[in-house]
Design a protein around this motif. Structure first.
Motif, PDB file in Angstrom:
ATOM      1  N   GLU A   1     -11.559  -1.801 -13.134  1.00 19.98           N
ATOM      2  CA  GLU A   1     -10.446  -2.601 -12.625  1.00 19.98           C
ATOM      3  C   GLU A   1      -9.492  -1.755 -11.774  1.00 19.98           C
ATOM      4  OE1 GLU A   1      -6.498  -4.494 -14.688  1.00 19.98           O
ATOM      5  OE2 GLU A   1      -8.399  -4.757 -15.748  1.00 19.98           O
ATOM      6  N   LEU A   2      -9.142  -0.583 -12.271  1.00 22.83           N
ATOM      7  CA  LEU A   2      -8.181   0.260 -11.548  1.00 22.83           C
ATOM      8  C   LEU A   2      -8.772   0.831 -10.260  1.00 22.83           C
ATOM      9  CD1 LEU A   2      -6.407   2.132 -14.481  1.00 22.83           C
ATOM     10  CD2 LEU A   2      -5.592   0.158 -13.193  1.00 22.83           C
ATOM     11  N   ILE A   3     -10.023   1.239 -10.301  1.00 23.83           N
ATOM     12  CA  ILE A   3     -10.664   1.775  -9.094  1.00 23.83           C
ATOM     13  C   ILE A   3     -10.771   0.676  -8.036  1.00 23.83           C
ATOM     14  CG2 ILE A   3     -12.839   2.666  -8.153  1.00 23.83           C
ATOM     15  CD1 ILE A   3     -11.157   4.802  -9.548  1.00 23.83           C
ATOM     16  N   THR A   4     -11.064  -0.538  -8.450  1.00 13.73           N
ATOM     17  CA  THR A   4     -11.112  -1.661  -7.509  1.00 13.73           C
ATOM     18  C   THR A   4      -9.756  -1.871  -6.860  1.00 13.73           C
ATOM     19  OG1 THR A   4     -12.871  -2.721  -8.774  1.00 13.73           O
ATOM     20  CG2 THR A   4     -11.618  -4.122  -7.275  1.00 13.73           C
ATOM     21  N   LYS A   5      -8.699  -1.786  -7.667  1.00 12.70           N
ATOM     22  CA  LYS A   5      -7.344  -1.941  -7.126  1.00 12.70           C
ATOM     23  C   LYS A   5      -6.988  -0.807  -6.168  1.00 12.70           C
ATOM     24  CE  LYS A   5      -5.321  -4.630 -10.867  1.00 12.70           C
ATOM     25  NZ  LYS A   5      -4.258  -4.670 -11.897  1.00 12.70           N
ATOM     26  N   VAL A   6      -7.390   0.415  -6.481  1.00 13.94           N
ATOM     27  CA  VAL A   6      -7.105   1.551  -5.601  1.00 13.94           C
ATOM     28  C   VAL A   6      -7.797   1.359  -4.260  1.00 13.94           C
ATOM     29  CG1 VAL A   6      -7.508   4.028  -5.239  1.00 13.94           C
ATOM     30  CG2 VAL A   6      -6.671   3.218  -7.443  1.00 13.94           C
TER      31      VAL A   6
ATOM     32  N   ASP B   1       2.324  -3.147   0.985  1.00 13.72           N
ATOM     33  CA  ASP B   1       3.013  -1.880   0.719  1.00 13.72           C
ATOM     34  C   ASP B   1       2.103  -1.003  -0.137  1.00 13.72           C
ATOM     35  OD1 ASP B   1       4.730   0.178   0.219  1.00 13.72           O
ATOM     36  OD2 ASP B   1       6.332  -1.051  -0.636  1.00 13.72           O
ATOM     37  N   ARG B   2       1.303  -0.187   0.532  1.00 14.00           N
ATOM     38  CA  ARG B   2       0.284   0.629  -0.144  1.00 14.00           C
ATOM     39  C   ARG B   2       0.901   1.601  -1.150  1.00 14.00           C
ATOM     40  NH1 ARG B   2      -4.947   0.790  -1.342  1.00 14.00           N
ATOM     41  NH2 ARG B   2      -6.016   2.695  -0.849  1.00 14.00           N
ATOM     42  N   LYS B   3       2.007   2.214  -0.793  1.00 20.53           N
ATOM     43  CA  LYS B   3       2.644   3.194  -1.670  1.00 20.53           C
ATOM     44  C   LYS B   3       3.109   2.538  -2.973  1.00 20.53           C
ATOM     45  CE  LYS B   3       6.101   6.852  -1.597  1.00 20.53           C
ATOM     46  NZ  LYS B   3       7.074   7.579  -0.801  1.00 20.53           N
ATOM     47  N   LYS B   4       3.735   1.375  -2.857  1.00 24.15           N
ATOM     48  CA  LYS B   4       4.205   0.646  -4.035  1.00 24.15           C
ATOM     49  C   LYS B   4       3.012   0.195  -4.874  1.00 24.15           C
ATOM     50  CE  LYS B   4       6.996  -3.315  -5.408  1.00 24.15           C
ATOM     51  NZ  LYS B   4       7.743  -4.489  -4.939  1.00 24.15           N
ATOM     52  N   HIS B   5       1.967  -0.250  -4.214  1.00 22.93           N
ATOM     53  CA  HIS B   5       0.746  -0.703  -4.893  1.00 22.93           C
ATOM     54  C   HIS B   5       0.140   0.431  -5.715  1.00 22.93           C
ATOM     55  CE1 HIS B   5      -2.976  -2.908  -5.524  1.00 22.93           C
ATOM     56  NE2 HIS B   5      -3.655  -1.903  -4.993  1.00 22.93           N
ATOM     57  N   LEU B   6       0.035   1.603  -5.134  1.00 18.40           N
ATOM     58  CA  LEU B   6      -0.547   2.745  -5.838  1.00 18.40           C
ATOM     59  C   LEU B   6       0.342   3.199  -6.988  1.00 18.40           C
ATOM     60  CD1 LEU B   6      -1.967   4.762  -2.815  1.00 18.40           C
ATOM     61  CD2 LEU B   6      -3.213   3.288  -4.406  1.00 18.40           C
ATOM     62  N   SER B   7       1.636   3.092  -6.804  1.00 18.19           N
ATOM     63  CA  SER B   7       2.573   3.431  -7.884  1.00 18.19           C
ATOM     64  C   SER B   7       2.394   2.472  -9.059  1.00 18.19           C
ATOM     65  CB  SER B   7       3.996   3.381  -7.349  1.00 18.19           C
ATOM     66  OG  SER B   7       4.909   3.685  -8.363  1.00 18.19           O
TER      67      SER B   7
END
Length: 89
Positions: free
Chosen positions: A50-55, A62-68
Motif C-alpha cells: 500500500e505504501l509503495i503504491t502511494k509513493v 502537492d508531492r512533498k505533503k503527500h510524501l510527508s
C-alpha cells in the motif's frame, strides 16, 4: 522529506524488521509458522504494498505533503504492528 529513495528504504527496513521480529518470536517460543505470526507478516506485507503504491503515485498535486503523509502513515502502521507483536509475548 529527504528523498523518495530514502522513504522507500525506510518502508522496506521498518516493515522488514517487524517481519524479522515475528520470526525471532516464533523461534524463541517454538511456534514455527504460527497463525498469529503469519497474520502479522501478512499485514506487514499489505502495508508495504500500500505504501509503495502511494509513493509511486505521481498524480498528486502537492508531492512533498503527500510524501510527508506517507511517512506519518508508516510510523502509525508500524507502531500498530509492533503492538500486535508485543501482545504475542
Amino acid at each position: 522529506m529527504a528523498s523518495i529513495k530514502n522513504l522507500k528504504k525506510d518502508i522496506n527496513y521498518v516493515l522488514g524488521d517487524i517481519i524479522e521480529a515475528v520470526y525471532v518470536w516464533e523461534t524463541v517460543n517454538n511456534k514455527t509458522n504460527s497463525e498469529e505470526g503469519n497474520q502479522i507478516i501478512d499485514e506487514a506485507i499489505e502495508v508495504f504494498d500500500e505504501l509503495i503504491t502511494k509513493v509511486n503515485d505521481k498524480s498528486v498535486e502537492d508531492r512533498k505533503k503527500h510524501l510527508s503523509q506517507i511517512q506519518n502513515e508508516l510510523e502509525e502502521k508500524s507502531k500498530q504492528l509492533v503492538e500486535k507483536l508485543n501482545a504475542l509475548a
